[in-house]
Design an enzyme around this catalytic site. Structure first.
Site, PDB file in Angstrom:
ATOM      1  N   LYS A 116       1.073  -1.432   0.132  1.00 21.30           N
ATOM      2  CA  LYS A 116      -0.585   0.198   0.074  1.00 21.30           C
ATOM      3  C   LYS A 116       1.136   1.587   0.095  1.00 21.30           C
ATOM      4  O   LYS A 116       0.464   2.379  -0.421  1.00 21.30           O
ATOM      5  CB  LYS A 116      -1.232   0.324   1.198  1.00 21.30           C
ATOM      6  CG  LYS A 116      -2.526  -1.064   1.261  1.00 21.30           C
ATOM      7  CD  LYS A 116      -3.205  -0.257   2.381  1.00 21.30           C
ATOM      8  CE  LYS A 116      -4.558  -1.119   1.796  1.00 21.30           C
ATOM      9  NZ  LYS A 116      -4.740  -3.111   2.325  1.00 21.30           N
ATOM     10  N   GLU A 200      -2.920   7.967   7.225  1.00 19.60           N
ATOM     11  CA  GLU A 200      -4.011   7.959   6.219  1.00 19.60           C
ATOM     12  C   GLU A 200      -5.156   9.478   7.364  1.00 19.60           C
ATOM     13  O   GLU A 200      -4.534   9.084   8.302  1.00 19.60           O
ATOM     14  CB  GLU A 200      -4.580   7.291   5.742  1.00 19.60           C
ATOM     15  CG  GLU A 200      -3.940   7.066   4.189  1.00 19.60           C
ATOM     16  CD  GLU A 200      -4.709   5.685   3.387  1.00 19.60           C
ATOM     17  OE1 GLU A 200      -6.175   6.047   3.903  1.00 19.60           O
ATOM     18  OE2 GLU A 200      -3.924   5.877   2.655  1.00 19.60           O
ATOM     19  N   HIS A 235     -14.977  -2.978   8.123  1.00 22.38           N
ATOM     20  CA  HIS A 235     -13.608  -2.564   7.465  1.00 22.38           C
ATOM     21  C   HIS A 235     -13.584  -3.670   5.829  1.00 22.38           C
ATOM     22  O   HIS A 235     -13.199  -4.234   5.338  1.00 22.38           O
ATOM     23  CB  HIS A 235     -12.259  -2.052   7.280  1.00 22.38           C
ATOM     24  CG  HIS A 235     -12.202  -1.312   8.208  1.00 22.38           C
ATOM     25  ND1 HIS A 235     -12.548  -0.198   8.235  1.00 22.38           N
ATOM     26  CD2 HIS A 235     -11.285  -1.473   9.766  1.00 22.38           C
ATOM     27  CE1 HIS A 235     -12.340   0.958   9.648  1.00 22.38           C
ATOM     28  NE2 HIS A 235     -11.748   0.115  10.082  1.00 22.38           N
ATOM     29  N   ARG A 292      -6.404  -8.615  -9.328  1.00 17.23           N
ATOM     30  CA  ARG A 292      -7.107  -9.716  -9.111  1.00 17.23           C
ATOM     31  C   ARG A 292      -9.022  -9.603  -9.271  1.00 17.23           C
ATOM     32  O   ARG A 292      -8.970  -8.584  -9.559  1.00 17.23           O
ATOM     33  CB  ARG A 292      -7.440 -10.996  -7.862  1.00 17.23           C
ATOM     34  CG  ARG A 292      -7.528  -9.766  -7.168  1.00 17.23           C
ATOM     35  CD  ARG A 292      -8.044 -10.639  -5.503  1.00 17.23           C
ATOM     36  NE  ARG A 292      -7.859  -9.948  -4.577  1.00 17.23           N
ATOM     37  CZ  ARG A 292      -8.761  -9.037  -3.516  1.00 17.23           C
ATOM     38  NH1 ARG A 292      -9.939  -9.738  -4.231  1.00 17.23           N
ATOM     39  NH2 ARG A 292      -8.701  -8.452  -2.747  1.00 17.23           N
TER      40      ARG A 292
HETATM   41  P1  ADP Z   1     -12.608  -7.749  -2.456  1.00 22.14           P
HETATM   42  O1  ADP Z   1     -11.506  -6.707  -2.268  1.00 22.14           O
HETATM   43  O2  ADP Z   1     -12.328  -8.394  -4.251  1.00 22.14           O
HETATM   44  O3  ADP Z   1     -14.456  -7.375  -2.169  1.00 22.14           O
HETATM   45  P2  ADP Z   1     -12.508  -9.546   0.418  1.00 22.14           P
HETATM   46  O4  ADP Z   1     -11.095  -8.431   0.508  1.00 22.14           O
HETATM   47  O5  ADP Z   1     -13.196  -9.021   0.449  1.00 22.14           O
HETATM   48  O6  ADP Z   1     -12.081  -9.059  -1.857  1.00 22.14           O
HETATM   49  O7  ADP Z   1     -12.120 -10.837  -0.269  1.00 22.14           O
HETATM   50  C1  ADP Z   1     -11.151 -11.204   0.155  1.00 22.14           C
HETATM   51  C2  ADP Z   1     -11.138 -12.602   0.478  1.00 22.14           C
HETATM   52  O8  ADP Z   1     -11.778 -13.275   0.352  1.00 22.14           O
HETATM   53  C3  ADP Z   1      -9.647 -12.582   0.771  1.00 22.14           C
HETATM   54  O9  ADP Z   1      -8.678 -12.214   1.410  1.00 22.14           O
HETATM   55  C4  ADP Z   1      -9.787 -14.447   1.237  1.00 22.14           C
HETATM   56  O10 ADP Z   1      -9.548 -13.812   2.996  1.00 22.14           O
HETATM   57  C5  ADP Z   1     -11.638 -14.440   0.899  1.00 22.14           C
HETATM   58  N1  ADP Z   1     -11.117 -15.629  -0.103  1.00 22.14           N
HETATM   59  C6  ADP Z   1     -10.114 -16.124  -0.639  1.00 22.14           C
HETATM   60  N2  ADP Z   1     -10.739 -17.193  -0.912  1.00 22.14           N
HETATM   61  C7  ADP Z   1     -12.092 -17.751  -0.906  1.00 22.14           C
HETATM   62  C8  ADP Z   1     -13.143 -17.620  -1.746  1.00 22.14           C
HETATM   63  N3  ADP Z   1     -12.354 -18.994  -2.425  1.00 22.14           N
HETATM   64  N4  ADP Z   1     -13.774 -18.393  -1.480  1.00 22.14           N
HETATM   65  C9  ADP Z   1     -14.423 -17.578  -0.912  1.00 22.14           C
HETATM   66  N5  ADP Z   1     -13.237 -16.096   0.001  1.00 22.14           N
HETATM   67  C10 ADP Z   1     -12.293 -16.354  -0.432  1.00 22.14           C
HETATM   68  P1  ADP Z   2      -8.012  -3.540   2.825  1.00 16.04           P
HETATM   69  O1  ADP Z   2      -6.860  -3.599   2.018  1.00 16.04           O
HETATM   70  O2  ADP Z   2      -8.392  -3.955   4.037  1.00 16.04           O
HETATM   71  O3  ADP Z   2      -8.844  -4.293   1.695  1.00 16.04           O
HETATM   72  P2  ADP Z   2      -8.504  -0.867   2.608  1.00 16.04           P
HETATM   73  O4  ADP Z   2      -7.399   0.201   2.287  1.00 16.04           O
HETATM   74  O5  ADP Z   2      -8.754  -1.530   0.989  1.00 16.04           O
HETATM   75  O6  ADP Z   2      -7.706  -1.888   3.054  1.00 16.04           O
HETATM   76  O7  ADP Z   2      -9.602  -0.362   3.204  1.00 16.04           O
HETATM   77  C1  ADP Z   2     -10.237  -1.013   3.688  1.00 16.04           C
HETATM   78  C2  ADP Z   2     -12.095  -0.410   4.056  1.00 16.04           C
HETATM   79  O8  ADP Z   2     -11.246   0.817   5.453  1.00 16.04           O
HETATM   80  C3  ADP Z   2     -12.221   0.517   3.307  1.00 16.04           C
HETATM   81  O9  ADP Z   2     -13.228   0.180   2.272  1.00 16.04           O
HETATM   82  C4  ADP Z   2     -12.258   1.746   4.365  1.00 16.04           C
HETATM   83  O10 ADP Z   2     -14.058   1.551   4.191  1.00 16.04           O
HETATM   84  C5  ADP Z   2     -11.955   2.122   5.535  1.00 16.04           C
HETATM   85  N1  ADP Z   2     -10.906   3.121   5.515  1.00 16.04           N
HETATM   86  C6  ADP Z   2      -9.497   2.665   4.432  1.00 16.04           C
HETATM   87  N2  ADP Z   2      -9.089   4.350   4.573  1.00 16.04           N
HETATM   88  C7  ADP Z   2      -9.669   4.769   4.926  1.00 16.04           C
HETATM   89  C8  ADP Z   2      -9.427   6.329   5.468  1.00 16.04           C
HETATM   90  N3  ADP Z   2      -8.915   6.904   5.173  1.00 16.04           N
HETATM   91  N4  ADP Z   2     -10.895   6.717   5.710  1.00 16.04           N
HETATM   92  C9  ADP Z   2     -11.102   6.016   6.357  1.00 16.04           C
HETATM   93  N5  ADP Z   2     -11.916   4.794   6.248  1.00 16.04           N
HETATM   94  C10 ADP Z   2     -10.777   4.028   5.124  1.00 16.04           C
END
Ligand code: ADP
Ligand code: ADP
Ligand code: MG
Length: 671
Positions: A116, A200, A235, A292
């Site tokens: 990140k 952030e 989150h 992905r």
């Molecule tokens: P997205 O950002 O695509 O919504 P999420 O972070 O919510 O993704 O979900 C991705 C997560 O799904 C992975 O980090 C893992 O924890 C989970 N995962 C991985 N493989 C599978 C699977 N085959 N079926 C359901 N969940 C999975």
């Molecule tokens: P992950 O890799 O776990 O998906 P992200 O950086 O995509 O992490 O953040 C996941 C979630 O956390 C976001 O969808 C949002 O709800 C919250 N979030 C992330 N950054 C911020 C921010 N700067 N301020 C408020 N909420 C945030």
């Protein structure tokens, strides 16, 4: 185009990729862990290879095993799904080295976006707007705290290597900073083996809006519009939709441009998602890029009519993107709800167990269910607790929301705790209908979305009782056909004869009722049905039909009712739309037969001689206490109390001979 595809994943995404592979005429190869031998994704494949024990680190994350499986099965390409190895540059390299096509971006692009902090430095250079923050190399507490001070509280501390909402902590003020930092670092180190963090500005009431991008190997890169994923817990997303409520054409174009710029900056190929966070004024900032296919990609498929997995496979085979930016046209509104085995009442804690009953609405152009489990499968501790994704389409948002609410009523899962009722309350909430979505939605509407458990109503007790009564009639019919014991009371399909006045009492316990009293329903047999006397004294006329899938079509005092009742041991689940009522059935017949069996024990099991009497008439005894000993066939038989109770009379004395079945003791059980 390649003709064989190995899917390095499990669950719904493996099934979903297999469907497209099959549609494109490919030989689909599944891999599976020991826990997944009989999984749906294995059943769907043309060929399946075991890759190790249940633990992901030993199977679905085991690069060597997966590459070996691909070679043995002569797979030309590997689709990694999401999660597991999908964002692992080393795995992408290993595929290339083994001369297998990795269906995903080049390893360099994965690496560039995998961190990140580093990706933010790159994005700043590419002119993509960032949340005010610090993503430098210097990780000293002094530097980080000074950065937080400069950004202004509240701040969000994030693991640079993070994902899945882990390693993320809010510091509301300078006083909280040190503790929040320590906690974020600990979580980051244990989850990702890397304790670097970035800081952030923590936006209040933000929205998560992401852009789907697609690039080919020939330099084309387009976006497929946005998805709003603001309804989150911990989150993490639970409901996603497209288009984003309130999105304007102008902002969509700006975000699309920024997303395409982000992808181009890292030489991206294939499907990717650029996640932005948007503030209440509508400004948007780059958060991260997921390199992905995303869990919520069906939402985009529903509004564009495209198959994103097909696009991934075509791009991986070297083909040009099938459409240009101007040619993709969104239509209508789509929403995805993630059905999880989790307990909303316990802070959405994952729940495990066998799915004893599972039902979804029928698929159509407007309704899609992506799942990787069937009734009888288990949600285990090893993997993600997602049961299914429900995706609906409507001409506009209002139509989609209505359809979602209706569809959730048709989703049934019995076994682990699920979020179905919770999702239904979100779908029916007026703030959701009004499109007032932001990442604080669930917290803000907690009271409405997570109401305290309420005790069972008379109607629910009546329906549960009716289902049990009808279930017994059915059982009786089955037994009678088998002809095992024609005199069993089960065979009296029109009612039991256990009680003289031709009624029976059903007893329940209600886990949702803090008082935990036994609830008795007296069922009086009436022609074509029952008169059910409920705990409050009210009587309802009940009749109906119980179907094989647990469906109960009933009439209560003339009102038509349609519910589903699933019985698992002593537990009765009454499924009423998206809501589920659990009742513990205290089986009176079992209790009666226990009593009968108990009473039987007070008779002589065979002819013999009384050798000892341990009690006197009038004695109060405990269940299991020895009362009398009978000697027969050179063996001693102890006659003991079948329950707590009173010895009323002793019919024989020591030394007396008794015939078979003679009543030795007159006993009265307590209660
Ligand atoms: P997205 O950002 O695509 O919504 P999420 O972070 O919510 O993704 O979900 C991705 C997560 O799904 C992975 O980090 C893992 O924890 C989970 N995962 C991985 N493989 C599978 C699977 N085959 N079926 C359901 N969940 C999975
Ligand atoms: P992950 O890799 O776990 O998906 P992200 O950086 O995509 O992490 O953040 C996941 C979630 O956390 C976001 O969808 C949002 O709800 C919250 N979030 C992330 N950054 C911020 C921010 N700067 N301020 C408020 N909420 C945030
Ligand atoms: Mg994210």
């Amino acid at each position: 185009m390649f003709r064989s595809l190995l899917i390095a994943n499990r669950g719904e995404i493996a099934c979903r990729v297999a469907r497209t592979g099959h549609r494109m005429g490919m030989r689909v190869i599944a891999v599976y862990s020991e826990a997944d031998k009989n999984a749906m994704h294995v059943q769907m494949a043309d060929e399946a290879r075991p890759i190790g024990p249940a633990a992901p680190s030993e199977s679905y994350l085991n690069i060597a095993r997966i590459i070996a499986a691909a070679k043995e099965s002569k797979a030309e390409a590997i689709h990694p799904g999401y999660g597991f190895l999908s964002e692992n540059a080393e795995f992408a390299e290993a595929c290339t080295k083994a001369k297998i096509i990795f269906v995903g971006p080049p390893p360099k692009a994965i690496q560039a976006m995998g961190d990140k902090a580093r990706s933010k430095t790159l994005m700043a250079k590419a002119g993509v707007p960032l949340v005010p923050g610090y993503h430098g190399e210097d990780q000293s507490e002094k530097t980080l705290k000074a950065a937080a001070q400069k950004i202004g509280y509240p701040v969000l501390i994030k693991a640079s290597a993070g994902g899945g909402g882990k390693g993320m902590k809010i510091a509301a003020s300078a006083g909280e900073f040190a503790a929040a930092l320590a906690s974020a670092k600990r979580e980051a180190a244990s989850s990702f083996g890397d304790d670097r963090v970035l800081i952030e500005k923590y936006l209040t009431r933000p929205r998560h809006i992401e852009m789907q991008v697609f690039a080919d190997t020939q330099g084309n890169c387009i976006h497929l519009f946005e998805r709003d994923c603001s309804i989150q817990r911990r989150h993490q997303k639970v409901l996603e939709e497209a288009p984003a409520p309130g999105m304007t054409g102008k902002r969509r174009a700006e975000m699309g441009r920024a997303a395409v710029a982000a992808a181009k900056a890292v030489g991206y190929v294939g499907a990717g998602t650029v996640e932005f966070i948007a503030d209440s004024a509508g400004h948007f900032f780059f958060m991260e890029m997921n390199t992905r296919l995303q869990v919520e990609h069906p939402v985009t498929e529903m509004i564009t009519g495209l198959d994103l997995v097909e696009w991934q496979l075509r791009v991986a085979a070297g083909e040009k993107l099938p459409l240009t930016q101007d040619q993709v046209k969104p239509g209508g509104h789509a929403i995805e709800a993630r059905l999880y085995a989790e307990d909303p009442a316990r802070d959405f804690l994952p729940s495990t167990g066998k799915l004893v009953h599972l039902a979804f609405p029928p698929a159509s152009d407007e309704m899609r269910v992506d799942t990787g489990v069937r009734a009888g499968d288990a949600i285990s501790i090893h993997y993600d607790p997602m049961i299914a994704k429900l995706i609906v389409w409507g001409r506009d948002r209002a139509a989609a929301v209505r359809r979602l609410a209706g569809a959730l009523d048709q989703c049934q899962a019995v076994g682990p705790a699920t979020n179905i009722a919770f999702l239904s309350r979100v779908a029916r909430h007026k703030a959701y209908a009004a499109g007032e979505v932001d990442t604080g939605f669930i917290e803000r509407h907690r009271k409405d979305l997570l109401p305290p458990p309420r005790p069972a109503t008379g109607r629910e007790l009546a329906l549960s009782s009716l289902a049990l009564l009808l279930g017994r009639v059915e059982e009786a019919r089955v037994h009678a056909k088998r002809g095992s014991d024609p005199w069993s009371p089960w065979h009296a399909a029109h009612g039991w004869r256990l009680n003289g006045d031709n009624h029976h009492t059903l007893s329940f316990r209600d886990p949702a009722d803090a008082k935990d009293v036994e609830l008795a329903v007296a069922a009086h047999f009436r022609p074509g049905g029952y008169a059910l006397e409920l705990p409050g004294g009210k009587t309802v006329a009940a009749s109906g039909t119980l179907h094989a899938n647990g469906g109960l079509t009933a009439s209560l005092d003339g009102t038509g009712e349609c519910v589903t009742v699933v019985r698992q041991g002593d537990t009765l689940y009454l499924i009423d739309g998206a809501e589920m009522r659990r009742l513990i059935f205290v089986d009176p017949l079992a209790r009666a037969s226990e009593k009968e069996a108990g009473a039987g024990k007070l008779q002589a099991p065979m002819p013999g001689k009384v050798t000892a009497v341990h009690v006197k008439a009038g004695a109060k005894v405990k269940r299991g206490q020895a009362l009398l000993v009978l000697e027969a066939m050179k063996m001693e038989h102890a006659i003991s109390a079948p329950a707590d109770g009173t010895v009323k009379e002793i019919r024989y004395a020591v030394g007396e001979q008794v015939p078979e079945s003679a009543e030795l003791i007159v006993f009265e059980a307590e209660g």
